[in-house]
Design an enzyme around this catalytic site. Structure first.
Site, PDB file in Angstrom:
ATOM      1  N   ASN A 122      51.705  46.145  46.275  1.00 16.52           N
ATOM      2  CA  ASN A 122      51.751  46.522  44.852  1.00 16.52           C
ATOM      3  C   ASN A 122      51.749  48.048  44.774  1.00 16.52           C
ATOM      4  O   ASN A 122      50.705  48.674  44.959  1.00 16.52           O
ATOM      5  CB  ASN A 122      50.529  45.923  44.138  1.00 16.52           C
ATOM      6  CG  ASN A 122      50.446  46.366  42.686  1.00 16.52           C
ATOM      7  OD1 ASN A 122      51.372  47.004  42.163  1.00 16.52           O
ATOM      8  ND2 ASN A 122      49.349  46.037  42.036  1.00 16.52           N
ATOM      9  N   LYS A 163      52.052  49.844  42.257  1.00 19.43           N
ATOM     10  CA  LYS A 163      51.508  50.341  40.980  1.00 19.43           C
ATOM     11  C   LYS A 163      52.449  51.406  40.412  1.00 19.43           C
ATOM     12  O   LYS A 163      53.663  51.294  40.573  1.00 19.43           O
ATOM     13  CB  LYS A 163      50.075  50.843  41.169  1.00 19.43           C
ATOM     14  CG  LYS A 163      49.206  49.776  41.874  1.00 19.43           C
ATOM     15  CD  LYS A 163      47.743  50.036  41.820  1.00 19.43           C
ATOM     16  CE  LYS A 163      47.006  48.884  42.517  1.00 19.43           C
ATOM     17  NZ  LYS A 163      45.574  48.984  42.418  1.00 19.43           N
ATOM     18  N   HIS A 221      47.091  41.124  36.617  1.00 20.06           N
ATOM     19  CA  HIS A 221      46.441  42.126  37.470  1.00 20.06           C
ATOM     20  C   HIS A 221      45.284  42.778  36.708  1.00 20.06           C
ATOM     21  O   HIS A 221      45.355  42.984  35.501  1.00 20.06           O
ATOM     22  CB  HIS A 221      47.449  43.192  37.919  1.00 20.06           C
ATOM     23  CG  HIS A 221      46.882  44.077  38.976  1.00 20.06           C
ATOM     24  ND1 HIS A 221      46.102  45.162  38.675  1.00 20.06           N
ATOM     25  CD2 HIS A 221      46.948  44.004  40.327  1.00 20.06           C
ATOM     26  CE1 HIS A 221      45.713  45.721  39.814  1.00 20.06           C
ATOM     27  NE2 HIS A 221      46.215  45.045  40.832  1.00 20.06           N
ATOM     28  N   GLU A 228      44.367  45.713  36.377  1.00 19.89           N
ATOM     29  CA  GLU A 228      44.710  46.911  35.580  1.00 19.89           C
ATOM     30  C   GLU A 228      45.392  46.515  34.274  1.00 19.89           C
ATOM     31  O   GLU A 228      45.255  47.199  33.254  1.00 19.89           O
ATOM     32  CB  GLU A 228      45.560  47.865  36.428  1.00 19.89           C
ATOM     33  CG  GLU A 228      44.680  48.576  37.462  1.00 19.89           C
ATOM     34  CD  GLU A 228      45.301  48.791  38.818  1.00 19.89           C
ATOM     35  OE1 GLU A 228      46.537  48.846  38.913  1.00 19.89           O
ATOM     36  OE2 GLU A 228      44.536  48.887  39.807  1.00 19.89           O
ATOM     37  N   GLU A 250      41.123  39.473  43.468  1.00 23.13           N
ATOM     38  CA  GLU A 250      40.914  40.913  43.609  1.00 23.13           C
ATOM     39  C   GLU A 250      39.672  41.317  42.815  1.00 23.13           C
ATOM     40  O   GLU A 250      39.743  41.524  41.602  1.00 23.13           O
ATOM     41  CB  GLU A 250      42.113  41.686  43.054  1.00 23.13           C
ATOM     42  CG  GLU A 250      43.413  41.378  43.758  1.00 23.13           C
ATOM     43  CD  GLU A 250      44.426  42.515  43.584  1.00 23.13           C
ATOM     44  OE1 GLU A 250      44.725  43.159  44.590  1.00 23.13           O
ATOM     45  OE2 GLU A 250      44.865  42.770  42.457  1.00 23.13           O
ATOM     46  N   GLY A 296      40.913  50.050  44.796  1.00 28.29           N
ATOM     47  CA  GLY A 296      41.086  51.501  44.806  1.00 28.29           C
ATOM     48  C   GLY A 296      39.793  52.266  45.036  1.00 28.29           C
ATOM     49  O   GLY A 296      39.739  53.478  44.834  1.00 28.29           O
ATOM     50  N   SER A 298      41.213  47.349  48.364  1.00 29.34           N
ATOM     51  CA  SER A 298      40.967  48.269  49.475  1.00 29.34           C
ATOM     52  C   SER A 298      41.277  47.654  50.840  1.00 29.34           C
ATOM     53  O   SER A 298      40.578  47.919  51.821  1.00 29.34           O
ATOM     54  CB  SER A 298      39.532  48.813  49.423  1.00 29.34           C
ATOM     55  OG  SER A 298      39.328  49.551  48.227  1.00 29.34           O
TER      56      SER A 298
END
Ligand code: 13P
Length: 257
Positions: free
Chosen positions: A11, A13, A96, A98, A167, A173, A213
């Site tokens: 991904n 992003k 996701h 985000e 996730e 991150g 991560s």
């Protein structure tokens, strides 16, 4: 129990300009075309999806979109309809963290997107995950059940090999990878939720990735867990050789059998 082919997603992003995207696609193609024992999906930013489809055409690597809107067309400035991805992307990331936490997408939005993607014959990657505060409060299971149930509320049957990405938001991150034990036990919980809704056989064929991560050093221990069927990789997917190492490690772990 049927063997599941593990799946690794990259991904990207909102990273890379067009030249950078094309370079990375070329490198990924050279590193990974024909890799066996793992399915690989590359998810570039929307403007580079066409470049990805061209660059990866005829290879074993799939293109994935990071998001899609559920309606096919209309006055929805800035959105990309899932139907517009046909012919370009095979997979679509849905839900996701985000999208949920930065852009305020609800469980219901995720459900609409997932249904639209499935109905179009595209393959969703349903992302779920709890916040740090939810893990600390001991509500991880409830949160995940709500996310899974809402996303699949309008779905009667799941296709063979359906993909979920677990996730944990606190691991994305941050460098704080979930331990293999936490990832394994939470993913086993998610698989049980799928079994409750769709039965054991569907749950056993469902591929559940870990994301948060993941890097070339920690992927081996994660992929060795019996319920972890690959990884969804953010930062490390921007480096072709690190990402290829991750894909090969997952392939080498052999998946579940
Ligand atoms: P990182 O690998 O950068 O933590 O991102 C994970 C992720 O969100 C993949 O979808």
């Amino acid at each position: 129990m049927a063997a599941r082919t593990p799946i690794v997603g990259g991904n990207w992003k909102m990273h890379l300009d067009r030249a950078g995207a094309r370079d990375l696609l070329r490198e990924l193609r050279a590193e990974l075309d024909g890799v066996e024992g793992v399915e690989v999906v590359i998810c570039p930013p929307a403007p580079w999806l066409g470049d990805a489809a061209d660059a990866l055409d005829g290879t074993s690597l799939h293109v994935g979109a990071q998001n899609a809107y559920w309606l096919p067309h209309g006055a929805y400035t800035g959105e990309v309809g899932a139907a517009m991805l046909i012919g370009t992307a095979r997979y679509v990331l849905v839900g996701h963290s985000e999208r949920r936490h930065v852009f305020g997408e609800t469980n219901e939005d995720t459900g609409r997107k997932l249904s639209a993607v499935l109905e179009l014959g595209l393959l969703p990657i349903l992302a779920v995950g709890e916040l740090q505060a939810e893990r600390e409060a001991g509500t991880t299971r409830e949160v995940l059940r709500e996310q899974v149930d809402a996303a699949l509320s309008d779905v009667d049957r799941l296709p063979e090999g359906f993909v979920i990405a677990y996730e944990p938001v606190w691991a994305i991150g941050t460098g704080l990878t979930a331990t293999p034990e936490i990832a394994q036990s939470t993913i086993a919980d998610v698989r049980a939720m799928v079994a409750d809704r769709f039965g054991e056989a569907t749950a056993e064929s469902c591929r559940i990735q870990y994301g948060g991560s993941v890097n070339a050093d920690n992927v081996g221990d994660l992929a060795a867990q019996p319920d972890i069927d690959g990884a969804l990789v953010g930062g490390a997917s921007l480096d072709a050789s690190a990402f290829a190492t991750i894909c090969r490690a997952v392939a080498g772990a052999g998946g579940a059998s």
